[in-house]
Design an enzyme around this catalytic site. Structure first.
Site, PDB file in Angstrom:
ATOM      1  N   GLY A  29       1.517  -3.299   1.061  1.00 53.49           N
ATOM      2  CA  GLY A  29       2.930  -3.319   0.685  1.00 53.49           C
ATOM      3  C   GLY A  29       3.544  -1.932   0.649  1.00 53.49           C
ATOM      4  N   THR A  31       4.845  -0.093  -1.827  1.00 51.88           N
ATOM      5  CA  THR A  31       4.384   0.830  -2.875  1.00 51.88           C
ATOM      6  C   THR A  31       2.983   1.336  -2.563  1.00 51.88           C
ATOM      7  OG1 THR A  31       5.707  -0.432  -4.463  1.00 51.88           O
ATOM      8  CG2 THR A  31       4.157   1.150  -5.373  1.00 51.88           C
ATOM      9  N   GLY A  82       0.166  -3.430  -5.440  1.00 53.57           N
ATOM     10  CA  GLY A  82       1.461  -3.681  -6.044  1.00 53.57           C
ATOM     11  C   GLY A  82       1.597  -5.125  -6.479  1.00 53.57           C
ATOM     12  N   ASP A  84       4.845  -8.501  -6.506  1.00 57.33           N
ATOM     13  CA  ASP A  84       6.221  -8.938  -6.276  1.00 57.33           C
ATOM     14  C   ASP A  84       6.911  -9.277  -7.602  1.00 57.33           C
ATOM     15  OD1 ASP A  84       6.204  -8.864  -3.344  1.00 57.33           O
ATOM     16  OD2 ASP A  84       4.693 -10.426  -3.545  1.00 57.33           O
ATOM     17  N   GLU A 103      -6.208  -9.746  -0.648  1.00 51.69           N
ATOM     18  CA  GLU A 103      -5.930  -9.011  -1.886  1.00 51.69           C
ATOM     19  C   GLU A 103      -6.692  -9.611  -3.057  1.00 51.69           C
ATOM     20  OE1 GLU A 103      -1.376  -7.534  -0.784  1.00 51.69           O
ATOM     21  OE2 GLU A 103      -1.684  -9.312  -2.029  1.00 51.69           O
ATOM     22  N   LYS A 121      10.230  -5.022 -10.781  1.00 52.21           N
ATOM     23  CA  LYS A 121       9.248  -6.098 -10.609  1.00 52.21           C
ATOM     24  C   LYS A 121       8.858  -6.773 -11.929  1.00 52.21           C
ATOM     25  CE  LYS A 121       8.806  -5.272  -6.166  1.00 52.21           C
ATOM     26  NZ  LYS A 121       9.571  -4.043  -5.982  1.00 52.21           N
TER      27      LYS A 121
END
Length: 218
Positions: A29, A31, A82, A84, A103, A121
């Site tokens: 992602g 970040t 990270g 969402d 992940e 977030k």
């Protein structure tokens, strides 16, 4: 401070969890991309990384960081990724980048899961962000009907194939009050590989990029 500045701050702060000689678990992602860029400065102090996606692997390799297969690694001290959405209980929705299965696997192996986010977030209840569900292609319609029974509105993410060769259903209109229970319910549907709820294995540490710096929550 922009949202990207906050992401960069959280990502750079995560370097303190990277130990000398470590193999670092790395997520996926925007970040995490900032974290990989920062990790490049330590590449001579670490052995390498295990990546949760082809995209992250390419970025790691572009910085000269060796990428190991997870099957060749018995344990990871740390996994950096990270989210969402994330709650105060460190339960998360992940999978906006369609890498949720890998992940979740890498997170399961890691001793410590450090979640790096900007403050947008943080949520009181999960579900505003559509919940991704990775599905075996032939089971897509069946799984969608089962998700409707759970109160969701599944939408096929057209044109997206995961690194595992599967498809994604994004489930909208869920108000997730019991993330652990729903994670287990969805994973029990035949044809589901896994879903984007990280509740059974949530984050151990959250680093939040904010206007006035980085907040660490353990």
């Amino acid at each position: 401070m922009t949202q990207d500045d906050k992401k960069k701050a959280a990502a750079s702060n995560a370097l303190k969890y990277v130990e000398q000689g470590a193999i670092v678990g790395v997520g996926t992602g925007s970040t995490v991309n900032y974290f990989i860029d920062a990790l490049a400065g330590l590449k001579n102090n670490i052995e390498g990384a295990v990546s949760s996606s082809e995209a992250s692997s390419l970025l790691l390799k572009s910085h000269g960081i060796e990428v190991f297969e997870l099957n060749s690694v018995s344990q990871l001290d740390v996994y950096i990724d990270g989210a969402d959405e994330i709650t105060e209980h460190k339960h998360m929705i992940k999978g906006g980048g369609a890498a949720l299965t890998r992940e979740k696997i890498v997170a399961a192996v890691a001793k410590t899961f450090v979640c790096i986010i900007d403050d947008t977030k943080q949520v009181p209840v999960l579900g505003k962000f559509p919940l991704p569900v990775e599905v075996i292609p032939m089971a897509r319609s069946y799984v969608a009907r089962e998700l409707v029974k759970l109160g969701g509105d599944p939408v096929y993410r057209q044109g997206v194939v995961t690194d595992n060769g599967n498809v994604i259903l994004d489930v909208r209109n869920l108000k997730i009050l019991n993330p652990v229970e729903l994670e287990n319910q969805i994973n029990s549907i035949v044809g589901v590989v896994t879903n984007g709820l990280f509740a059974n294995r949530g984050a151990d540490v959250v680093l939040i990029g904010k206007e006035d710096g980085v907040l660490e929550i353990k």
